[in-house]
Motif scaffolding. Structure first.
Motif, mmCIF file in Angstrom:
data_model
loop_
_atom_site.group_PDB
_atom_site.id
_atom_site.type_symbol
_atom_site.label_atom_id
_atom_site.label_comp_id
_atom_site.label_asym_id
_atom_site.label_seq_id
_atom_site.Cartn_x
_atom_site.Cartn_y
_atom_site.Cartn_z
ATOM 1 N N LYS A 132 0.818 -1.215 0.000
ATOM 2 C CA LYS A 132 0.000 0.000 0.000
ATOM 3 C C LYS A 132 0.848 1.259 0.000
ATOM 4 O O LYS A 132 0.409 2.300 -0.453
ATOM 5 C CB LYS A 132 -0.948 -0.008 1.197
ATOM 6 N N THR A 133 2.084 1.173 0.479
ATOM 7 C CA THR A 133 2.957 2.348 0.547
ATOM 8 C C THR A 133 3.787 2.561 -0.718
ATOM 9 O O THR A 133 4.560 3.513 -0.794
ATOM 10 C CB THR A 133 3.921 2.215 1.746
ATOM 11 N N TRP A 176 3.079 1.910 -7.256
ATOM 12 C CA TRP A 176 1.692 1.480 -7.338
ATOM 13 C C TRP A 176 0.773 2.686 -7.478
ATOM 14 O O TRP A 176 -0.173 2.665 -8.256
ATOM 15 C CB TRP A 176 1.271 0.621 -6.150
ATOM 16 N N SER A 177 1.035 3.745 -6.747
ATOM 17 C CA SER A 177 0.205 4.955 -6.849
ATOM 18 C C SER A 177 0.166 5.460 -8.287
ATOM 19 O O SER A 177 -0.885 5.851 -8.791
ATOM 20 C CB SER A 177 0.726 6.049 -5.926
ATOM 21 N N GLU A 221 -1.892 2.954 -10.415
ATOM 22 C CA GLU A 221 -3.320 3.112 -10.129
ATOM 23 C C GLU A 221 -3.879 4.345 -10.841
ATOM 24 O O GLU A 221 -4.946 4.291 -11.455
ATOM 25 C CB GLU A 221 -3.554 3.217 -8.627
ATOM 26 N N ASP A 258 -8.731 -4.743 -0.945
ATOM 27 C CA ASP A 258 -7.851 -4.679 0.216
ATOM 28 C C ASP A 258 -7.236 -6.046 0.471
ATOM 29 O O ASP A 258 -7.919 -7.069 0.400
ATOM 30 C CB ASP A 258 -8.646 -4.223 1.440
ATOM 31 N N ASP A 284 -1.725 -5.311 4.384
ATOM 32 C CA ASP A 284 -0.758 -4.247 4.104
ATOM 33 C C ASP A 284 -0.451 -4.129 2.606
ATOM 34 O O ASP A 284 0.389 -3.347 2.197
ATOM 35 C CB ASP A 284 0.526 -4.428 4.916
ATOM 36 N N HIS A 285 -1.159 -4.898 1.798
ATOM 37 C CA HIS A 285 -1.046 -4.859 0.340
ATOM 38 C C HIS A 285 -2.425 -4.628 -0.281
ATOM 39 O O HIS A 285 -3.445 -4.786 0.384
ATOM 40 C CB HIS A 285 -0.493 -6.183 -0.198
ATOM 41 N N HIS A 286 -2.418 -4.284 -1.552
ATOM 42 C CA HIS A 286 -3.624 -4.311 -2.374
ATOM 43 C C HIS A 286 -3.566 -5.577 -3.217
ATOM 44 O O HIS A 286 -2.482 -6.098 -3.494
ATOM 45 C CB HIS A 286 -3.673 -3.118 -3.344
#
Length: 189
Positions: A59-60, A64-65, A68, A128, A131-133
Motif C-alpha cells: 500500500k505504501t 503502485w500509486s 493506479e 484490500d 498491508d497490500h492491495h
C-alpha cells in the motif's frame, strides 16, 4: 469462551512462505511519458475468460500509486540472467529505468529488454489485502521475448532451474485434474 488466536510472528511466517518458489516480474507504467515500476513476486495468472492476471503491491508503494492513477500497466517476466535489473527495481532508486535497457510494448508500456515474456493490462479491480492491495488486471496484449529460463525467488534468495530441467517434463496423466477443469482439455484452473 474461546481463546484468542495466538499472535502470528511475521518474520516466521515470511520465512515459511519463502518455501514457495515464485517467478519475478517488473510491474510498470508511464506517467507524463516517464516510465515507473517495481519488482514484484506476488504475480499470478487469474483467468482465461476473461483474460486476467493479478499482483499485490504494498500500500505504501509510490510506483503502485502511479500505476493506479494511470489505470494500466505492463508486466515484464524476468529471465534468469536479470538479477541485477531485479535488484534495481526492488530498490528505492527514483529513476530505475535509467539503469536498464528497455522498450515500449505495442500498448505503450515499459518492458525490460531480455524479458521472457510481457503482458499489457488495464486495471480491472483493486481490493484490500492487509498491508497490500490485490490488483486484478485485464490482459490487453502479450508476447514472448528471449527463450531462456525464469528468474526465481526461493527462501530469500534468487535461484534457477537445474540445467537438465530447462524444458517441461513430459505430460503426466495424473496431473490432468490439477491443471484442467473436468470435462475440458483447454481450460487451466
Amino acid at each position: 469462551m474461546t481463546d484468542a488466536p495466538a499472535e502470528i510472528d511475521g518474520r516466521a511466517l515470511r520465512n515459511l512462505i519463502g518455501n514457495f518458489a515464485t517467478g519475478i516480474t517488473i510491474i510498470s507504467t508511464t506517467v507524463d511519458d516517464a516510465p515507473v515500476g517495481f519488482a514484484c513476486q506476488s504475480f499470478s495468472s487469474l483467468s482465461l475468460d476473461p483474460p486476467m492476471v493479478l499482483f499485490c503491491p504494498m500500500k505504501t508503494s509510490r510506483s503502485w500509486s502511479a500505476i493506479e492513477a494511470a489505470g494500466r500497466f505492463g508486466v515484464t517476466i524476468l529471465a534468469e540472467d536479470q538479477q541485477d535489473a531485479c535488484a534495481v527495481f526492488g530498490s528505492r532508486n527514483p529513476d530505475k529505468f535509467a539503469a536498464v535497457d528497455w522498450h515500449l510494448s505495442p500498448g505503450g508500456m515499459p518492458i525490460l529488454d531480455g524479458e521472457l515474456a510481457w503482458i499489457d493490462c488495464t486495471v480491472e479491480n483493486v481490493v484490500d489485502g492487509g498491508d497490500h492491495h490485490v490488483v486484478f488486471g485485464r490482459v490487453e496484449a502479450f508476447g514472448t521475448g528471449t527463450p531462456d529460463k525464469p528468474l526465481l525467488f526461493y527462501r530469500g534468495q534468487y535461484t534457477g532451474i537445474e540445467p537438465d530441467k530447462s524444458v517441461p517434463a513430459p505430460w503426466r496423466a495424473d496431473l490432468e485434474e490439477f491443471l484442467f477443469t473436468a470435462g475440458t482439455n483447454d481450460t487451466w484452473l
